[in-house]
Design a protein around this motif. Structure first.
Motif, PDB file in Angstrom:
ATOM      1  N   ALA A 118     -22.802   0.814   6.456  1.00 39.23           N
ATOM      2  CA  ALA A 118     -21.745   1.849   7.083  1.00 39.23           C
ATOM      3  C   ALA A 118     -20.289   1.280   7.426  1.00 39.23           C
ATOM      4  O   ALA A 118     -19.628   2.243   7.470  1.00 39.23           O
ATOM      5  CB  ALA A 118     -22.503   2.167   8.372  1.00 39.23           C
ATOM      6  N   VAL A 120     -18.614  -0.721   5.872  1.00 47.58           N
ATOM      7  CA  VAL A 120     -17.786  -0.741   4.576  1.00 47.58           C
ATOM      8  C   VAL A 120     -17.266   0.599   4.106  1.00 47.58           C
ATOM      9  O   VAL A 120     -16.287   0.784   3.984  1.00 47.58           O
ATOM     10  CB  VAL A 120     -18.609  -1.554   3.581  1.00 47.58           C
ATOM     11  CG1 VAL A 120     -17.917  -1.165   2.072  1.00 47.58           C
ATOM     12  CG2 VAL A 120     -18.801  -2.888   3.747  1.00 47.58           C
ATOM     13  N   TYR A 123     -14.588   1.857   6.256  1.00 49.94           N
ATOM     14  CA  TYR A 123     -13.431   1.161   6.145  1.00 49.94           C
ATOM     15  C   TYR A 123     -12.786   1.574   4.690  1.00 49.94           C
ATOM     16  O   TYR A 123     -11.733   1.701   4.558  1.00 49.94           O
ATOM     17  CB  TYR A 123     -13.871  -0.513   5.884  1.00 49.94           C
ATOM     18  CG  TYR A 123     -12.761  -1.309   5.228  1.00 49.94           C
ATOM     19  CD1 TYR A 123     -11.671  -1.785   6.413  1.00 49.94           C
ATOM     20  CD2 TYR A 123     -12.693  -1.842   4.057  1.00 49.94           C
ATOM     21  CE1 TYR A 123     -10.723  -2.776   5.958  1.00 49.94           C
ATOM     22  CE2 TYR A 123     -11.553  -2.577   3.787  1.00 49.94           C
ATOM     23  CZ  TYR A 123     -10.549  -3.132   4.871  1.00 49.94           C
ATOM     24  OH  TYR A 123      -9.613  -3.761   4.116  1.00 49.94           O
ATOM     25  N   LEU A 124     -13.696   1.867   3.831  1.00 52.07           N
ATOM     26  CA  LEU A 124     -13.280   2.449   2.543  1.00 52.07           C
ATOM     27  C   LEU A 124     -12.691   3.528   2.644  1.00 52.07           C
ATOM     28  O   LEU A 124     -11.510   4.054   1.892  1.00 52.07           O
ATOM     29  CB  LEU A 124     -14.412   2.593   1.394  1.00 52.07           C
ATOM     30  CG  LEU A 124     -14.900   1.139   0.857  1.00 52.07           C
ATOM     31  CD1 LEU A 124     -16.240   1.625   0.005  1.00 52.07           C
ATOM     32  CD2 LEU A 124     -13.919   0.298  -0.077  1.00 52.07           C
ATOM     33  N   GLU A 125     -13.004   4.346   3.709  1.00 50.89           N
ATOM     34  CA  GLU A 125     -12.038   5.771   3.693  1.00 50.89           C
ATOM     35  C   GLU A 125     -11.148   5.656   4.861  1.00 50.89           C
ATOM     36  O   GLU A 125     -10.711   6.613   5.063  1.00 50.89           O
ATOM     37  CB  GLU A 125     -13.645   6.549   4.405  1.00 50.89           C
ATOM     38  CG  GLU A 125     -14.458   7.250   3.598  1.00 50.89           C
ATOM     39  CD  GLU A 125     -14.072   7.606   2.458  1.00 50.89           C
ATOM     40  OE1 GLU A 125     -13.170   8.889   2.601  1.00 50.89           O
ATOM     41  OE2 GLU A 125     -14.445   7.603   1.344  1.00 50.89           O
ATOM     42  N   ASP A 126     -10.588   4.270   5.207  1.00 53.44           N
ATOM     43  CA  ASP A 126      -9.342   4.099   5.588  1.00 53.44           C
ATOM     44  C   ASP A 126      -9.614   4.416   7.192  1.00 53.44           C
ATOM     45  O   ASP A 126      -8.468   4.912   7.821  1.00 53.44           O
ATOM     46  CB  ASP A 126      -8.128   5.011   5.153  1.00 53.44           C
ATOM     47  CG  ASP A 126      -7.947   4.470   3.661  1.00 53.44           C
ATOM     48  OD1 ASP A 126      -7.828   3.228   3.262  1.00 53.44           O
ATOM     49  OD2 ASP A 126      -7.800   5.060   2.736  1.00 53.44           O
ATOM     50  N   LYS A 146     -16.771  -8.337  12.322  1.00 56.14           N
ATOM     51  CA  LYS A 146     -17.723  -7.944  11.394  1.00 56.14           C
ATOM     52  C   LYS A 146     -17.126  -7.573  10.007  1.00 56.14           C
ATOM     53  O   LYS A 146     -17.815  -8.180   8.871  1.00 56.14           O
ATOM     54  CB  LYS A 146     -18.630  -6.575  11.632  1.00 56.14           C
ATOM     55  CG  LYS A 146     -19.723  -6.815  12.736  1.00 56.14           C
ATOM     56  CD  LYS A 146     -20.350  -5.590  13.247  1.00 56.14           C
ATOM     57  CE  LYS A 146     -21.051  -5.487  14.656  1.00 56.14           C
ATOM     58  NZ  LYS A 146     -22.054  -6.831  14.632  1.00 56.14           N
ATOM     59  N   MET A 147     -16.042  -7.028  10.203  1.00 56.88           N
ATOM     60  CA  MET A 147     -15.211  -6.772   8.791  1.00 56.88           C
ATOM     61  C   MET A 147     -14.853  -7.897   7.886  1.00 56.88           C
ATOM     62  O   MET A 147     -14.967  -8.358   6.623  1.00 56.88           O
ATOM     63  CB  MET A 147     -14.003  -5.662   9.080  1.00 56.88           C
ATOM     64  CG  MET A 147     -13.863  -4.964   7.845  1.00 56.88           C
ATOM     65  SD  MET A 147     -15.008  -3.894   7.123  1.00 56.88           S
ATOM     66  CE  MET A 147     -14.957  -4.249   5.379  1.00 56.88           C
ATOM     67  N   LYS A 151     -16.450  -9.035   4.299  1.00 58.34           N
ATOM     68  CA  LYS A 151     -15.706  -9.367   3.294  1.00 58.34           C
ATOM     69  C   LYS A 151     -15.862 -10.727   2.609  1.00 58.34           C
ATOM     70  O   LYS A 151     -15.878 -10.864   1.336  1.00 58.34           O
ATOM     71  CB  LYS A 151     -13.878  -9.234   3.748  1.00 58.34           C
ATOM     72  CG  LYS A 151     -13.358  -7.972   3.714  1.00 58.34           C
ATOM     73  CD  LYS A 151     -11.939  -8.257   4.337  1.00 58.34           C
ATOM     74  CE  LYS A 151     -11.458  -6.609   4.535  1.00 58.34           C
ATOM     75  NZ  LYS A 151     -10.185  -6.774   4.992  1.00 58.34           N
TER      76      LYS A 151
END
Lengths: 165, 217
Positions: A118, A120, A123-126, A146-147, A151
């Motif tokens: 969730a 990620v 995050y991918l959606e900026d 967490k990010m 990574k």
């Protein structure tokens, strides 16, 4: 009227639901089931959508909540992204190293836990850490920590997949 | 390799691996039934409430119509207990309806699911377990005080004669065996119910708890 409005909004933003389904389910049938469930849950919750947030942000929240708590009656094989299941990403014998790295990264994301997936996804959606935190119900600092962990995990895991390939 | 290196490509891949749905496809989906876990619990609660009411109707009928005093008392008490159980089921159903909206934060949604399933399992186990000793003790007591039919009198007499023939040791062994047998039965029933509830809800519940733990770490 509300149903027409909902259908029109969902049609426009259906990519959100497809992305979540593709991220959480590895088999076509499961993706279809999850798509249906997200649609129904979003419709049920639509009355509470007041337009304070963007529809896509609201839909992400509903879709992720549904995907995380989704209950599969029939047990299928575990949700692991195998490179074989990504035909659009090129043939198995493709010599393109970038494509191979992409496949490895995709497989590594498939190995993440539901919560990490969730994060990620958002995050991918900026989305900013603050916004991700608001959707997840945790602080922005916690999201940042967490990010970083995710990574590192993805880097190691995708490396393993690359070595196996 | 880093996640950021592939951000755009990954986003595109996730978004393109599907067939677009039309308005009518989405409208068709809205007519289908949901398969969420909460809805599974809701269905189960509705089923139990309906069955409970039907059974209770039978209990109340037997409580007024049975010829034996013991039967009337037995069914009368059980209809009261069944009403308590039904109130509890209705309370759970109301709580289940309150969490139908899934647009809260992921942590809040998970907590609501966990609280509900935890309470459902706990109360279900408590009520099932409470009914076993009540049934056994009550049945024994009422059978003893209301054994007036020929058949029961004969059974009592033969039991009495058998008891009279026993010496102290034999009687102790008989009573101990009876207590052990009943205890094993209750113990087995307790573990079976726990196992059954875990089979139905346990794995799902521990999955949700892991998610919350992960969010909090």
């Amino acid at each position: 009227m509300a149903q027409q409005e909902f259908v029109s909004l969902l049609k426009t933003h259906q990519n959100v639901v497809h992305k979540v389904c593709n991220l959480y389910m590895d088999q076509h049938k499961d993706r279809e089931d999850l798509f249906q469930e997200i649609t129904l849950q979003a419709w049920k919750a639509f009355q509470s959508f007041r337009g304070d947030a963007k529809f896509s942000t609201w839909l992400y929240r509903v879709a992720l909540n549904t995907a995380i708590t989704f209950y599969r009656k029939e047990k299928r094989s575990p949700a692991i992204y195998t490179t074989d299941e990504l035909p659009e990403m090129g043939s198995q014998d493709s010599p393109d190293p970038i494509e191979a790295q992409m496949k490895a990264m995709y497989s590594a994301i498939g190995d993440l836990s539901k919560i990490d997936k969730a994060i990620v996804m958002l995050y991918l959606e900026d989305y900013a850490y603050q916004e991700i935190g608001e959707m997840m119900g945790i602080t922005a600092n916690n999201v940042a920590v967490k990010m970083n962990r995710i990574k590192t995990k993805l880097k190691e895991q995708s490396q393993k997949y690359m070595e196996q390939a | 390799m880093d996640l950021d290196q592939f951000k755009t490509e990954l986003k595109t891949k996730l978004a393109t691996d599907h067939i677009n749905r039309s308005d009518s496809d989405i409208e068709q989906l809205l007519k289908k039934k949901t398969v969420s876990f909460i809805d599974k619990i809701k269905k189960s609660l509705w089923f139990e409430i309906i069955i409970g009411f039907i059974l209770n109707f039978g209990f109340v009928y037997a409580a007024f119509d049975a010829s034996m005093h013991s039967m009337r008392t037995y069914f009368g008490v059980f209809s009261v207990l069944m009403y308590l159980f039904l109130f509890f089921l209705i309370y759970l159903l109301i709580r289940t309806n309150k969490i139908k909206s899934s647009d809260q934060t992921i942590k809040e949604n998970l907590s609501a699911y966990i609280l509900l399933i935890d309470e459902f399992i706990k109360r279900y186990l408590q009520l099932t377990m409470a009914l076993i000793p009540i049934s056994i003790i009550f049945a024994g007591y009422l059978g003893y005080t209301d054994g007036h039919t020929d058949a029961t009198m004969n059974a009592y007499n033969s039991g009495y004669q058998l008891g009279a023939k026993m010496n102290g040791l034999q009687f102790t062994i008989f009573i101990s065996s009876f207590i052990i047998f009943m205890s094993l039965g209750i113990y087995g029933m307790y573990h079976f119910t726990k196992w059954y509830l875990k089979k139905l809800y346990g794995n799902y519940l521990s999955d949700l708890k892991n998610c919350i733990r992960e969010l909090e770490n």
